[in-house]
Design an enzyme around this catalytic site. Structure first.
Site, mmCIF file in Angstrom:
data_model
loop_
_atom_site.group_PDB
_atom_site.id
_atom_site.type_symbol
_atom_site.label_atom_id
_atom_site.label_comp_id
_atom_site.label_asym_id
_atom_site.label_seq_id
_atom_site.Cartn_x
_atom_site.Cartn_y
_atom_site.Cartn_z
ATOM 1 N N PRO A 2 0.823 -1.200 0.000
ATOM 2 C CA PRO A 2 0.000 0.000 0.000
ATOM 3 C C PRO A 2 0.856 1.249 0.000
ATOM 4 C CG PRO A 2 -0.411 -1.400 1.920
ATOM 5 C CD PRO A 2 0.874 -1.809 1.322
ATOM 6 N N GLU A 3 0.572 2.115 -0.917
ATOM 7 C CA GLU A 3 1.195 3.432 -0.969
ATOM 8 C C GLU A 3 0.100 4.461 -0.687
ATOM 9 O OE1 GLU A 3 3.667 3.899 -4.456
ATOM 10 O OE2 GLU A 3 3.759 1.740 -4.766
#
Length: 291
Positions: A2-3
């Site tokens: 996840p960014e």
DNA sequence: ACCGCACCCTGAGCGC
DNA sequence: TGCGCTCAGGGTGCGG
């Protein structure tokens, strides 16, 4: 995994289940690398508290528990924060799924990787934090305490401008991509969106940061904003583990221009996309379009 | 100060 | 089927 866009999508969709609600009970797995605050202490601290707000700082989620107390969450590489009513094949490993009858394969029951299980007041669903690799983090921050992880964060990537990036790059010999991945420079950028932004800007990921021009820094920031905002609009990228809190896949993986497209034609010039290691991370670019 | 690297952990996919 | 290997969206801390 996840960014920024995946963390922001998670924040927006999980907030309605948490904000304004009191935590009735907390179950955890055994103490591990995952728990910066020991699980027993975490349970004591959380039970009975009301979640006042849920904010994002870079790739961190910060729950405001009132009175200045906070809960820090990081999804690491494989973290999943979701509703107990979510249904998705990504919530089970392929082998675990195969051992279930077909009608049960999309339902989720907490497993040994579901490190945090919150039951909230009222009839709403429970909230689960699952993380197979345990690179994720959970930490209690008491009122008045500062937090080294949060203090290290620089400007949020959505707010970063070319002038600030250019200033940070002066005299630096590391790759421009390493600068974008540095959370004290551009909080929230990770491997996928760094590659995508550099493609849009026409800049090679391996170029020394100190040799990137002011104009190129403007283009990189414009590219970053474009890919991050578009990804948030489509619900983030679901490449292997990421799911939104309702179990939905994101949509941005279908809009990637370079990441994971090694050997496929560049969407602009048709040359094959190349892959090499830059800043110790797998890096994708077009040698013709990016200089 | 800066830079590269080892390390934390588990599972999927591949070649043999 | 199984084994051994490589790879994975992140971050920290160390030594040079």
């Amino acid at each position: 995994m996840p960014e920024l866009p995946e963390v922001e999508t998670t924040r927006r969709r999980i907030a309605p289940l948490l904000v304004g609600r009191r935590i009735e009970s907390v179950e955890t797995t055994r103490p591990s690398y995952f728990f910066l605050t020991p699980p027993e202490q975490l349970r004591r601290s959380l039970v009975g508290r009301r979640v006042e707000a849920l904010d994002r700082a870079g790739k961190y989620l910060v729950a405001d528990l009132g009175g200045g107390d906070r809960l820090l969450l990081h999804l690491g590489m494989t973290g999943q924060l979701f509703s107990s009513e979510a249904t998705s094949v990504r919530l089970l490993s392929a082998t675990a799924r195969a051992s279930l009858p077909p009608e049960a394969q999309h339902r989720f029951e907490p497993d040994e990787h579901t490190h945090l299980r919150l039951t909230l007041e009222g009839r709403g669903p429970r909230v689960f934090f699952r993380d197979v690799r345990k690179f994720g983090k959970v930490q209690w921050i008491a009122a008045g305490e500062d937090n080294a992880r949060l203090d290290r964060l620089g400007t949020d990537a959505l707010e970063l401008d070319g002038q600030a990036l250019f200033r940070a790059c002066r005299g630096r010999r590391v790759a421009i991509k390493a600068m974008l991945l540095d959370q004290s420079v551009a909080a929230g950028v990770g491997n996928i969106y760094a590659d995508e932004a550099l493609f849009l800007a026409g800049v090679r990921p391996g170029r020394a940061a100190g040799r990137v021009t002011r104009r190129e820094c403007d283009a990189i920031c414009a590219g970053l904003h474009r890919v991050l905002e578009r990804s948030i609009e489509t619900g983030g990228s679901s490449i292997s583990d990421y799911v939104a809190p309702d179990g939905a896949d994101g949509g941005y993986q279908d809009e990637r221009r370079v990441y994971g497209r090694k050997g496929e034609p560049c969407l602009v010039c048709g040359d094959p996309i190349r892959r090499r290691i830059v800043a110790q991370r797998s890096t994708h670019y077009c040698a013709r379009c990016q200089r």
